[in-house]
Design a protein around this motif. Structure first.
Motif, PDB file in Angstrom:
ATOM      1  N   ARG A  15       0.874  -1.182   0.000  1.00  0.00           N
ATOM      2  CA  ARG A  15       0.000   0.000   0.000  1.00  0.00           C
ATOM      3  C   ARG A  15       0.907   1.226   0.000  1.00  0.00           C
ATOM      4  N   PRO A  16       0.377   2.399  -0.367  1.00  0.00           N
ATOM      5  CA  PRO A  16       1.261   3.584  -0.445  1.00  0.00           C
ATOM      6  C   PRO A  16       2.044   3.828   0.847  1.00  0.00           C
ATOM      7  N   PHE A  18       2.022   1.527   3.579  1.00  0.00           N
ATOM      8  CA  PHE A  18       1.989   0.324   4.426  1.00  0.00           C
ATOM      9  C   PHE A  18       2.399  -0.889   3.604  1.00  0.00           C
ATOM     10  N   PRO A  38      -0.943  -3.999  17.276  1.00  0.00           N
ATOM     11  CA  PRO A  38      -1.347  -2.605  17.447  1.00  0.00           C
ATOM     12  C   PRO A  38      -2.234  -2.116  16.300  1.00  0.00           C
ATOM     13  N   ASN A  39      -2.866  -0.976  16.478  1.00  0.00           N
ATOM     14  CA  ASN A  39      -3.620  -0.343  15.393  1.00  0.00           C
ATOM     15  C   ASN A  39      -2.721  -0.206  14.167  1.00  0.00           C
ATOM     16  N   GLY A  40      -3.274  -0.537  13.029  1.00  0.00           N
ATOM     17  CA  GLY A  40      -2.529  -0.354  11.782  1.00  0.00           C
ATOM     18  C   GLY A  40      -1.481  -1.417  11.521  1.00  0.00           C
ATOM     19  N   ALA A  41      -1.464  -2.488  12.308  1.00  0.00           N
ATOM     20  CA  ALA A  41      -0.427  -3.520  12.152  1.00  0.00           C
ATOM     21  C   ALA A  41      -0.647  -4.367  10.898  1.00  0.00           C
ATOM     22  N   GLY A  42      -1.910  -4.477  10.465  1.00  0.00           N
ATOM     23  CA  GLY A  42      -2.193  -5.277   9.267  1.00  0.00           C
ATOM     24  C   GLY A  42      -3.147  -6.431   9.500  1.00  0.00           C
ATOM     25  N   LYS A  43      -3.836  -6.434  10.635  1.00  0.00           N
ATOM     26  CA  LYS A  43      -4.744  -7.555  10.950  1.00  0.00           C
ATOM     27  C   LYS A  43      -5.933  -7.588   9.985  1.00  0.00           C
ATOM     28  N   THR A  44      -6.598  -6.440   9.840  1.00  0.00           N
ATOM     29  CA  THR A  44      -7.774  -6.396   8.958  1.00  0.00           C
ATOM     30  C   THR A  44      -7.363  -6.638   7.510  1.00  0.00           C
ATOM     31  N   THR A  45      -6.231  -6.100   7.105  1.00  0.00           N
ATOM     32  CA  THR A  45      -5.756  -6.313   5.732  1.00  0.00           C
ATOM     33  C   THR A  45      -5.545  -7.810   5.489  1.00  0.00           C
ATOM     34  N   GLU A 154     -12.356  -8.032  15.325  1.00  0.00           N
ATOM     35  CA  GLU A 154     -12.714  -7.196  16.470  1.00  0.00           C
ATOM     36  C   GLU A 154     -14.201  -7.276  16.819  1.00  0.00           C
ATOM     37  N   HIS A 187      -8.621  -6.590  20.159  1.00  0.00           N
ATOM     38  CA  HIS A 187      -7.797  -5.789  21.067  1.00  0.00           C
ATOM     39  C   HIS A 187      -8.117  -6.121  22.521  1.00  0.00           C
TER      40      HIS A 187
END
Ligand SMILES: Nc1ncnc2c1ncn2[C@@H]1O[C@H](COP(=O)(O)OP(=O)(O)OP(=O)(O)O)[C@@H](O)[C@H]1O
Length: 283
Positions: A15-16, A18, A38-45, A154, A187
Motif C-alpha cells: 500500500r502507499p 503500508f 497494534p492499530n494499523g499492524a495489518g490484521k484487517t488487511t 474485532e 484488542h
C-alpha cells in the motif's frame, strides 16, 4: 497431521504507506487462533485478503481448500467484520428470509435462538441497532450459515462486559464441533486467555511472534528496573523517568540480577513490546 481449515503463506500487500510483509498463519480445525497487534499492524488487511476482499500482491491463501473469494470456500466461512452485516433499511426480523436463499445450510432456528440469547432487538430495522447490537446481529447471521470457519475482526468492540462473555460462550459452543475453526482478531486480549489455542502477533505488517497457547505468552516475561536498561535480552524497552520495562524471553531470566523485577507477561505485553521492538529495528 492436523488438518488446516485456513492457511496463509508469505502474504504480501503493498500500500502507499503500508507493507504487509510476508505474513503467514494457519488455522487448524479444532482451533481458535487469536490475531493481535497494534492499530494499523495489518490484521484487517490480512483478514480481508483471506476473504478475497483485497487482492494480494503475492503469497498463497487457502480457505477450506479454496482460493480467497471462491464461492465454494466462502460458503463455509462465517464472517463478522467491522461493518454492518446487512443493509440499514432491512428489517431485522426479515433477515433470515432474505439471506437464507444465498446459503445452502442456513439454520433459521439457530438464528432465532442466537438473536434471543444475545438480546438483539428484532422489532426494527438494522440501521436502528446500536453498534454493539449490530455486532451481535453479525455474529448471529454468521452462525446461521453453519460455517466451518468463523472469521471475526474485532467482534468485541462496542460490546459491554456481559455481552463479551456471551460472545466468548457462543464461540466456545461453535468449537464443540472439532472440525470447526476460528480466526479472531481482537484488542480485548483477555478474551483470548482462556479461548485461544494459538496466538499470532502482528506488528508493522509482519508476524512478530506465533505459537500455541499458553506457550506463546509463557515463553516471555516482563522485566522492570531502574537506571540504564540492559542492552541485551530486553525487547521493546520503554522508559518512564528512571524506570524501564521490557519483554524478555523466559530462558534469559537468569541473565538479570536481583535489582530487576521479573513478572509473568500478558498478551498485551507482547503486543506493546514486540511492536516496540519492530519500531526500534525500523528506526
Ligand atoms: N484501502 C486502503 N488503502 C490504503 N491503505 C490502507 C487501506 N486500508 C488500510 N490501509 C493501511 O494499512 C495499514 C494496516 O491497516 P489494517 O486495517 O490492516 O490494520 P489493523 O491491524 O487491522 O488495525 P486496527 O487494529 O486499527 O484495526 C494501515 O496503515 C492502514 O492505514
Amino acid at each position: 497431521m492436523t488438518e488446516l481449515i485456513a492457511q496463509i503463506d508469505d502474504l504480501r500487500i503493498h500500500r502507499p504507506r503500508f507493507e504487509l510483509d510476508g505474513v503467514s498463519l494457519q488455522v487448524p480445525r479444532g482451533a481458535v487462533v487469536g490475531l493481535v497487534g497494534p492499530n494499523g499492524a495489518g490484521k484487517t488487511t490480512t483478514i480481508r485478503a483471506m476473504l478475497g476482499l483485497v487482492a494480494a500482491d503475492s503469497g498463497r491463501i487457502r480457505v477450506a481448500g479454496h482460493a480467497p473469494g471462491d464461492p465454494a470456500g466462502l460458503a463455509r466461512v462465517g464472517v463478522v467484520l467491522d461493518q454492518p452485516a446487512a443493509a440499514p433499511e432491512w428489517r431485522v426480523a426479515a433477515l433470515g428470509r432474505r439471506l437464507a436463499p444465498f446459503h445452502a445450510r442456513w439454520d433459521h432456528d439457530l438464528l432465532a435462538r442466537t438473536l434471543d440469547r444475545l438480546r438483539v432487538p428484532t422489532g426494527g430495522r438494522v440501521g436502528e441497532l446500536s453498534r454493539g447490537q449490530g455486532v451481535k446481529l453479525s455474529m448471529a447471521l454468521a452462525l446461521a450459515q453453519q460455517p466451518e470457519l468463523l472469521v471475526l475482526d474485532e467482534p468485541s468492540s462496542g460490546l459491554d462486559p456481559a455481552a463479551r462473555r456471551e460472545l466468548v460462550d457462543v464461540i466456545r459452543e461453535f468449537m464443540l464441533d472439532e472440525t470447526h475453526g476460528v480466526l479472531l482478531s481482537t484488542h480485548i486480549t483477555t478474551d483470548l486467555d482462556d479461548l485461544a489455542d494459538a496466538l499470532v502477533v502482528i506488528a508493522d505488517g509482519r508476524v512478530a511472534h506465533a505459537d500455541a497457547m499458553p506457550d506463546a505468552v509463557e515463553a516471555f516475561a516482563m522485566a522492570r528496573g531502574a537506571g540504564a536498561p540492559p542492552t541485551e535480552h530486553v525487547l521493546g524497552v520503554q522508559r518512564a523517568g528512571a524506570q524501564w520495562a521490557g519483554l524478555i524471553r523466559i530462558d534469559d531470566s537468569a541473565a538479570f540480577g536481583p535489582d530487576v523485577v521479573i513478572d509473568p507477561a500478558t498478551i498485551d505485553d507482547l503486543v506493546i513490546h514486540l511492536a516496540g521492538e519492530r519500531a526500534e529495528v525500523a528506526a
